[in-house]
Design a protein around this motif. Structure first.
Motif, PDB file in Angstrom:
ATOM      1  N   GLY A   1       0.788  -1.226   0.000  1.00  0.00           N
ATOM      2  CA  GLY A   1       0.000   0.000   0.000  1.00  0.00           C
ATOM      3  C   GLY A   1       0.816   1.270   0.000  1.00  0.00           C
ATOM      4  O   GLY A   1       1.888   1.362  -0.610  1.00  0.00           O
TER       5      GLY A   1
ATOM      6  N   THR B   1      -7.149  -3.976   6.675  1.00  0.00           N
ATOM      7  CA  THR B   1      -7.059  -5.089   5.737  1.00  0.00           C
ATOM      8  C   THR B   1      -8.220  -6.068   5.856  1.00  0.00           C
ATOM      9  O   THR B   1      -8.471  -6.827   4.926  1.00  0.00           O
ATOM     10  CB  THR B   1      -5.723  -5.836   5.912  1.00  0.00           C
ATOM     11  OG1 THR B   1      -5.490  -6.074   7.310  1.00  0.00           O
ATOM     12  CG2 THR B   1      -4.578  -5.018   5.360  1.00  0.00           C
TER      13      THR B   1
ATOM     14  N   GLN C   1      -4.721  -4.431  -3.307  1.00  0.00           N
ATOM     15  CA  GLN C   1      -4.318  -3.273  -2.506  1.00  0.00           C
ATOM     16  C   GLN C   1      -3.518  -2.268  -3.334  1.00  0.00           C
ATOM     17  O   GLN C   1      -3.622  -1.061  -3.110  1.00  0.00           O
ATOM     18  CB  GLN C   1      -3.515  -3.745  -1.301  1.00  0.00           C
ATOM     19  CG  GLN C   1      -4.379  -4.481  -0.284  1.00  0.00           C
ATOM     20  CD  GLN C   1      -3.548  -5.217   0.739  1.00  0.00           C
ATOM     21  OE1 GLN C   1      -3.109  -4.630   1.725  1.00  0.00           O
ATOM     22  NE2 GLN C   1      -3.306  -6.492   0.510  1.00  0.00           N
TER      23      GLN C   1
END
Length: 467
Positions: free
Chosen positions: A294, A365, A337
């Protein structure tokens, strides 16, 4: 926003509820980061009304594989830690355990699942059902798209058994009770569209194997929150074996994998944790994924670009009279992601850090890396006052998103937002220097502080001038 409200409600409910025993807890904690079952976090795309005077003409989807077995390394760690079972039971019998009688009885009946050794990281039956059901719901929502030649459809998978079987399950659900016989492309030896990070040297060296992730996790394991969890579990079990931080996390792995395979979503191994413990342990994965997949690295955001460009290109082709009715890709949570990061979703106005857990964060998450997590885009052709037009809707886990309002982005809005993405991976060269310095390193944090200070001084000055 809805996902966060659900999380807050569930957390409050669990804190207030009777949690002294796991087996009959009225409101057990449901979110287990990247091992969260899809049904825990999903919506249902069928429940959203069709747009008035519109018809869906194309669906594009990016899917993570469904529920799977743990990988080799995790299996080895789990096998080692389950040897504590007899010691845990013995501690209860001599009165040093704080676990409840029924939880101990359930642990006595628990047995090791040997299939996880024979098929590590393979898709489970639960995972097959998750993807089949997604395909089925899309078929029921958009039946008009399930007719025509096989050239109107495209499905592609990475080379892992769990993604290949997920794609089969999804196409099965999508085409069940139809006359369509559709094929699946892949796996490719090299796939720079739905697994570009595998061949990106910049990512492999600086992000995946770089020191930042390791440093952040080391800081997490030193926090007072985690050491409190570690001490509480040790005391709760009442065993002589000293539990390391790795042991605590392995117990968490056993808990969350085994619970995900049961109809009741419970495992006696979860009884060693309170809901507060699980909130802290969930954060470990949030940190791990933030830096590995991320906003913790600018490389991750760039790697999400090619697949978003593919979305844009297909809808552009449909508007021009070509394109596909349905395109679906089957990949991994890493890719999802990265795509979310490229889109600017779930981005906090602060840097996620291992040393400090911010409860009210967007990067969770459990919601963005659960099993079968997906991004679904729908192109609608509409008859409006000004004539024929197109609108694009976005769903994540079959829920509407902030990317576009529910009534969809108008076509020019969609073009403005998405035409910027590129399939170029030139930044993957180890010699590439990012022209935009991120504000995630120490220098960036200092610059941000300087900017904030100067802004404050400017405000004070203007106030004095005007007042």
């Amino acid at each position: 926003m809805f996902a966060h409200l659900v999380l807050v409600f569930t957390s409050v409910c669990c804190v207030l509820g009777d949690r002294s025993c796991y087996w009959n807890a009225e409101c057990p904690y449901q979110f287990y980061s990247s091992k969260t079952p899809y049904d825990t976090v999903r919506g249902d795309i069928r429940d959203y009304p069709n747009l008035p005077n519109c018809e869906a003409v194309s669906v594009w989807a990016l899917n993570r594989h469904g529920n799977r077995n743990p990988g080799d390394g995790v299996v080895d760690n789990m096998k080692a830690i389950v040897r504590l079972k007899d010691e845990i039971i013995a501690s209860y019998e001599v009165g040093t355990s704080q676990l409840c009688a029924q939880d101990i009885e359930d642990l006595r009946r628990w047995s090791w699942n040997e299939t996880i050794e024979e098929s590590p990281a393979y898709l489970t039956g639960t995972g097959y059902e998750e993807l089949y059901d997604i395909g089925k719901r899309l078929r029921e929502k958009y039946p008009q798209l399930l007719s025509g030649s096989s050239d109107s459809y495209y499905f592609r998978t990475t080379k892992e058994q769990r993604t290949i079987t997920s794609s089969i399950a999804y196409v099965h659900g999508l085409t069940d009770n139809t006359n369509l016989n559709l094929s699946i492309d892949g796996p490719w030896d090299r796939d720079d569209l739905i697994r570009p990070y595998e061949n990106c040297e910049k990512y492999q060296v600086e992000t995946k194997e770089g020191p930042e992730l390791e440093n952040q996790l080391a800081a997490y394991y030193k926090t007072e929150e985690f050491t409190t969890v570690q001490n509480n579990v040790q005391q709760r079990l009442g065993i002589n074996t000293k539990l390391s931080s790795d042991d605590i996390y392995t117990l968490y792995e056993i808990c969350r994998f085994y619970r995900s395979w049961t109809p009741t979503l419970q495992s006696p191994w979860c009884s060693v944790f309170t809901d507060d413990d699980l909130l802290v342990l969930e954060y470990e994965d949030d940190v791990w994924h933030y830096y590995r997949n991320g906003y913790g690295s600018w490389v991750n955001e760039r790697l999400g670009g090619p697949v978003i460009k593919d979305l844009y290109d297909n809808f552009e082709a449909v508007v021009q009279g070509g394109g596909k009715k349905i395109i679906s890709y089957f990949t991994h949570d890493t890719m999802l992601q990265m795509a979310f990061s490229a889109l600017g979703l779930y981005k906090d106005d602060f840097v996620i850090q291992g040393a400090r857990r911010v409860p009210d964060r967007k990067w969770k998450t459990s919601f963005i890396a659960s099993f079968s997590v997906n991004l679904i885009a729908v192109l609608n052709r509409c008859n409006e006052a000004e004539g024929q037009s197109y609108r694009v809707q976005f769903f994540i886990n079959e829920k509407e998103t902030e990317l576009c309002p529910f009534e969809g982005c108008k076509w020019d809005e969609f073009q403005s937002k998405f035409s910027k993405y590129t399939s170029s991976l030139e930044f993957c060269s180890p010699d590439y220097v990012n022209p935009v310095q991120p504000l995630t390193d120490d220098a960036g944090i200092h610059r941000l502080g300087t900017i904030t200070m100067l802004t404050s001084l400017l405000i004070i000055y203007l106030c004095n001038v005007n007042g």
